[in-house]
Structure formats: structure tokens, C-alpha cells
Design a protein around this motif. Sequence first.
Motif, mmCIF file in Angstrom:
data_model
loop_
_atom_site.group_PDB
_atom_site.id
_atom_site.type_symbol
_atom_site.label_atom_id
_atom_site.label_comp_id
_atom_site.label_asym_id
_atom_site.label_seq_id
_atom_site.Cartn_x
_atom_site.Cartn_y
_atom_site.Cartn_z
ATOM 1 N N PHE A 354 -4.047 -3.316 -8.098
ATOM 2 C CA PHE A 354 -3.328 -3.830 -6.936
ATOM 3 C C PHE A 354 -3.944 -3.280 -5.641
ATOM 4 O O PHE A 354 -4.363 -2.125 -5.589
ATOM 5 C CB PHE A 354 -1.850 -3.455 -7.015
ATOM 6 N N LYS A 355 -3.943 -4.140 -4.618
ATOM 7 C CA LYS A 355 -4.557 -3.752 -3.352
ATOM 8 C C LYS A 355 -3.606 -3.869 -2.161
ATOM 9 O O LYS A 355 -4.053 -3.889 -1.019
ATOM 10 C CB LYS A 355 -5.820 -4.583 -3.111
ATOM 11 N N GLY A 356 -2.319 -3.976 -2.435
ATOM 12 C CA GLY A 356 -1.358 -3.889 -1.346
ATOM 13 C C GLY A 356 -0.758 -5.195 -0.874
ATOM 14 O O GLY A 356 0.116 -5.185 0.000
ATOM 15 N N SER A 357 -1.179 -6.323 -1.430
ATOM 16 C CA SER A 357 -0.658 -7.600 -0.941
ATOM 17 C C SER A 357 0.817 -7.809 -1.279
ATOM 18 O O SER A 357 1.488 -8.639 -0.671
ATOM 19 C CB SER A 357 -1.480 -8.755 -1.511
ATOM 20 N N ASN A 358 1.328 -7.043 -2.257
ATOM 21 C CA ASN A 358 2.730 -7.233 -2.656
ATOM 22 C C ASN A 358 3.656 -6.131 -2.129
ATOM 23 O O ASN A 358 4.791 -6.007 -2.583
ATOM 24 C CB ASN A 358 2.850 -7.322 -4.178
ATOM 25 N N TRP A 359 3.195 -5.349 -1.153
ATOM 26 C CA TRP A 359 4.071 -4.342 -0.551
ATOM 27 C C TRP A 359 5.202 -5.012 0.238
ATOM 28 O O TRP A 359 4.982 -5.989 0.948
ATOM 29 C CB TRP A 359 3.298 -3.436 0.398
ATOM 30 N N VAL A 360 6.405 -4.474 0.121
ATOM 31 C CA VAL A 360 7.575 -4.959 0.852
ATOM 32 C C VAL A 360 8.236 -3.776 1.554
ATOM 33 O O VAL A 360 8.454 -2.726 0.948
ATOM 34 C CB VAL A 360 8.594 -5.621 -0.103
ATOM 35 N N THR A 361 8.529 -3.931 2.839
ATOM 36 C CA THR A 361 9.287 -2.909 3.565
ATOM 37 C C THR A 361 10.774 -3.218 3.445
ATOM 38 O O THR A 361 11.191 -4.365 3.615
ATOM 39 C CB THR A 361 8.884 -2.869 5.045
ATOM 40 N N PHE A 362 11.562 -2.183 3.150
ATOM 41 C CA PHE A 362 13.005 -2.349 3.045
ATOM 42 C C PHE A 362 13.709 -1.299 3.891
ATOM 43 O O PHE A 362 13.104 -0.292 4.299
ATOM 44 C CB PHE A 362 13.470 -2.260 1.577
ATOM 45 N N GLN A 363 14.991 -1.533 4.130
ATOM 46 C CA GLN A 363 15.851 -0.532 4.750
ATOM 47 C C GLN A 363 17.035 -0.250 3.844
ATOM 48 O O GLN A 363 17.531 -1.156 3.167
ATOM 49 C CB GLN A 363 16.385 -1.024 6.107
ATOM 50 N N PHE A 364 17.463 1.007 3.843
ATOM 51 C CA PHE A 364 18.711 1.354 3.173
ATOM 52 C C PHE A 364 19.856 0.861 4.051
ATOM 53 O O PHE A 364 20.030 1.323 5.180
ATOM 54 C CB PHE A 364 18.814 2.863 2.961
ATOM 55 N N ARG A 369 18.996 -1.509 -1.005
ATOM 56 C CA ARG A 369 17.673 -1.599 -0.399
ATOM 57 C C ARG A 369 17.450 -3.055 0.008
ATOM 58 O O ARG A 369 17.304 -3.922 -0.847
ATOM 59 C CB ARG A 369 16.593 -1.146 -1.383
ATOM 60 N N ILE A 370 17.438 -3.301 1.300
ATOM 61 C CA ILE A 370 17.369 -4.653 1.816
ATOM 62 C C ILE A 370 15.953 -4.941 2.336
ATOM 63 O O ILE A 370 15.495 -4.298 3.287
ATOM 64 C CB ILE A 370 18.374 -4.878 2.965
ATOM 65 N N PRO A 371 15.239 -5.914 1.763
ATOM 66 C CA PRO A 371 13.900 -6.264 2.264
ATOM 67 C C PRO A 371 13.976 -6.783 3.705
ATOM 68 O O PRO A 371 14.805 -7.640 4.021
ATOM 69 C CB PRO A 371 13.440 -7.373 1.310
ATOM 70 N N ILE A 372 13.103 -6.248 4.567
ATOM 71 C CA ILE A 372 13.097 -6.663 5.970
ATOM 72 C C ILE A 372 11.718 -7.124 6.445
ATOM 73 O O ILE A 372 11.594 -7.677 7.544
ATOM 74 C CB ILE A 372 13.598 -5.518 6.884
ATOM 75 N N LYS A 376 8.647 -13.405 5.333
ATOM 76 C CA LYS A 376 8.853 -14.436 4.321
ATOM 77 C C LYS A 376 9.745 -13.966 3.174
ATOM 78 O O LYS A 376 10.292 -14.785 2.436
ATOM 79 C CB LYS A 376 7.510 -14.919 3.762
ATOM 80 N N VAL A 377 9.892 -12.642 3.008
ATOM 81 C CA VAL A 377 10.750 -12.118 1.943
ATOM 82 C C VAL A 377 11.967 -11.386 2.492
ATOM 83 O O VAL A 377 12.788 -10.888 1.731
ATOM 84 C CB VAL A 377 9.968 -11.175 1.007
ATOM 85 N N ALA A 378 12.074 -11.310 3.825
ATOM 86 C CA ALA A 378 13.151 -10.530 4.451
ATOM 87 C C ALA A 378 14.518 -11.130 4.155
ATOM 88 O O ALA A 378 14.716 -12.342 4.259
ATOM 89 C CB ALA A 378 12.925 -10.443 5.951
ATOM 90 N N LYS A 379 15.462 -10.264 3.784
ATOM 91 C CA LYS A 379 16.850 -10.686 3.579
ATOM 92 C C LYS A 379 17.680 -10.504 4.852
ATOM 93 O O LYS A 379 18.682 -11.181 5.046
ATOM 94 C CB LYS A 379 17.474 -9.870 2.443
ATOM 95 N N LYS A 380 17.246 -9.560 5.695
ATOM 96 C CA LYS A 380 17.906 -9.331 6.984
ATOM 97 C C LYS A 380 16.854 -8.916 7.998
ATOM 98 O O LYS A 380 15.743 -8.526 7.632
ATOM 99 C CB LYS A 380 18.974 -8.226 6.865
ATOM 100 N N THR A 381 17.215 -8.984 9.286
ATOM 101 C CA THR A 381 16.320 -8.468 10.317
ATOM 102 C C THR A 381 16.435 -6.949 10.335
ATOM 103 O O THR A 381 17.413 -6.365 9.884
ATOM 104 C CB THR A 381 16.684 -9.036 11.690
ATOM 105 N N VAL A 382 15.413 -6.306 10.882
ATOM 106 C CA VAL A 382 15.385 -4.852 10.902
ATOM 107 C C VAL A 382 16.517 -4.285 11.750
ATOM 108 O O VAL A 382 16.865 -4.830 12.800
ATOM 109 C CB VAL A 382 14.018 -4.340 11.421
ATOM 110 N N LEU A 383 17.133 -3.220 11.254
ATOM 111 C CA LEU A 383 18.158 -2.498 12.013
ATOM 112 C C LEU A 383 17.467 -1.443 12.858
ATOM 113 O O LEU A 383 16.997 -0.420 12.357
ATOM 114 C CB LEU A 383 19.140 -1.846 11.035
ATOM 115 N N TYR A 384 17.360 -1.711 14.171
ATOM 116 C CA TYR A 384 16.683 -0.799 15.089
ATOM 117 C C TYR A 384 17.378 -0.865 16.445
ATOM 118 O O TYR A 384 17.556 -1.958 16.975
ATOM 119 C CB TYR A 384 15.212 -1.194 15.242
#
Length: 387
Positions: A354-364, A369-372, A376-384
Motif C-alpha cells: 500500500f502507498k497511501g491512496s486509501n488513507w482516511v482522516t477521521f475525528q472522534f 470515529r467519523i470520516p471527514i 468523497k468519503v466524509a460523513k461530516k464536515t470537520v469540527l474546527y
Amino acid sequence: MKKIAMLTLLTLVSSASAVKVGALIPLSGASSVSGQAQKNGLLLAVDEINKAGGVLGQPIELIIEDDQSNPAKAVPAFTKLVTVDRVDFMVGGLGSSTTLAITGAAKQYNTFMAWSGAASPLVEDAMKDYPYFFHYHPWAYYNFEAILAFFKNLKGNKKAKNIAIAYEDGPFGSTGLQDTVAAFKKAGFNVVLTEAFKAGSGNFAPLINKAKTQKVDIFYWIGYDVDALPLVQQMKESNLDVGLVYGAPPSWPIGFEKNKLSQGVASLTMWTPELPSTASKNFVKAYKAKYGSITDEYFAPLAYLNLKTLAEAINKAGSTNKDKVAEVMAKTTFDTPLGKLSFTPSQKIKYQGFKGSNWVTFQFRDEKRIPIFPLKVAKKTVLYPMP
């Protein structure tokens, strides 16, 4: 005639012996959460492999050793697997420091390593000329590309600009730090602090006090699961005001998402149980059947596919000959819970998965764990900023 008969018997016994696979993983110490996830994934793979007929017609035999998240313990554990248990192949591996410690022994014993962990380019340097090293996990520079993409998106939408970096002082945290700082600056960020800490020490007061003297929009820390809770707890107790805490440990402490201190903390993962692929759904179903619940730790499916792909390659090769297995591994595309896997060169080694194309950022968020990101895979916008 007796001599010929005896030789024939010995040949039959030898051909019928089980394929032994050694697993070196951290079941204790700073990386134990990831190591336990690896163990669960490996044992599930053993069940499925043997149910399907095993390897070369015999049940596969997995021998697990605990490296204790300690380079000094990893070397004798590795040596035992190779010289005493006489394993045919090695899988597992998690920490960069423990993997770096055993690279000399691996070359000495000509060991075939299908390695699921270790992201430091120092390991890549050490194994660049080794013909039997198949590396599954993305290297740190692939990981950083995904993190930087998220930070750029955050910067564009929320004006986050000042970054403080806290890193564990081993190979995992410190390798390439100067390149990381340079990349952040090139992308338009201000790096206002870089500070090392000792993983597992629980003492973050010195770096938190330094961070309080700066305006910090993103607090970016690189360490292990054992560091997560004491760090955010001490940040809260010290009233350190930051827009976002972004952690990059291999795994998070068990139950961390249920702690109020986790709310808004962001991180990276290679897999979530909600992935829609058939391979991922089958893994989730099998994991729940064996263990009663599903994990969020990507090292469980990563270790699972680690052993499954190795077993498939050995069966296709029809032999435990390392060259034949390596040839099959190099030519095969595997369907896995984390997506399609094939081995191609990285910057320095011949067989990178693997070379990183499937990395997903999430927030607690709300004990989940909510993908943000990516969007294209985000379930919610980032909480910031964080609460």
C-alpha cells in the motif's frame, strides 16, 4: 532396499510437514493495542486458511512472539523464531524501532519477511537491497502526503496556519522531521514548535508549556496509543488553546472514543468497518463471529491480509522455496479488506504494498470515529475549532 524405503519415508514425512510462520508483534508495551489487533487478525486468518485446506495440503502453523515494543527484546524473539522454531516465513512487525533492530538478523538468516508494519524510511534504507522483504504498510512519506492534503483543506476553509509538532524520540517519530517541517512551510504553514517526548513517559508538561507561548492552530503529534490519553488530559488541565489536535499513532487506546477528552481529536486510518467492498464486509462478518464485536483498528485487517496473502502465494508457488514465493507475490494482485494489493517498488525497496491512496482522516465525535476527509468519503464536515 531398506535404505531406499527409509529415504522414501523421510521424504514423505518432510513433504507432509506443516508450513511454519512466525509472527513478531507487540503484545505488551507502548504498541500493545496495535499488537493485540494484529494477533486477532492473524488468528482469524489461520482459521480461514486451515478451513480452506491449509498451505500445501497441511494446516498452517503460526508461532507468535511478543517483541514487547522493545528493540532489545525483539532481536532474541526474532532469533528464536528463526533458529529454534525454524519458521519458514515471518509476518507481523509493527514498530519501526523494533523492526530496525532485527534487520541485521533477518539478513543473516536470509529470512522471508512479509511485514505489515514499520513506517520509518530508516527501515526502508536498511532493507533496500534485500530480496525477501515485502512491506505492506505505507512508508511515513506516503502517510504524510495524506496528512498534508487534509491540513491544506483545513487551511483553505478554516484559516488554520500555525502548527506545533510533538514527536516521540524514536525512529517512528523523529525520522524525516526536517523534511516534514520543510513540507509544511512550503505549503504555507508556520511551524511554531517542534518538540520531542519519550513514548510511554506520560510527561508532556515541558512541551505543553512551550506550546502555550505560541498561537497554535494545529497540534500535530506522532507517538503511540499509550501517549494519547495523558497528552490530551494534560493539554486540557493546562488550558492549552488549540484549534485541532491531530494524532498519528498506529492505534488508539481501547475506549478512547468514550472519553470526553477525545471529542474533536483527528487522526488517520487505512480502514473502517463501514467500507462497502465485499472483502471488507466478509472480514467484518468473520471477525464478529469469532470475537463477538468488530474493531476499529486497521492493524487487525492488515495483519489478517498479511497472512492470507502469504498463504495464497505459497499455495500458488506450490513450494516454500523463497524465490518461487517471492515471484508469485510480486506478480499477484490480491483482493483484501483494505482494497486491492499489489507489490511495486517504493523509493528504495522492490516490494512495496500500500502507498497511501486509501488513507482516511477521521475525528472522534460522539463516541465514534467519523470520516471527514477526503471529501468523497466524509460523513461530516470537520469540527474546527475543537470543543
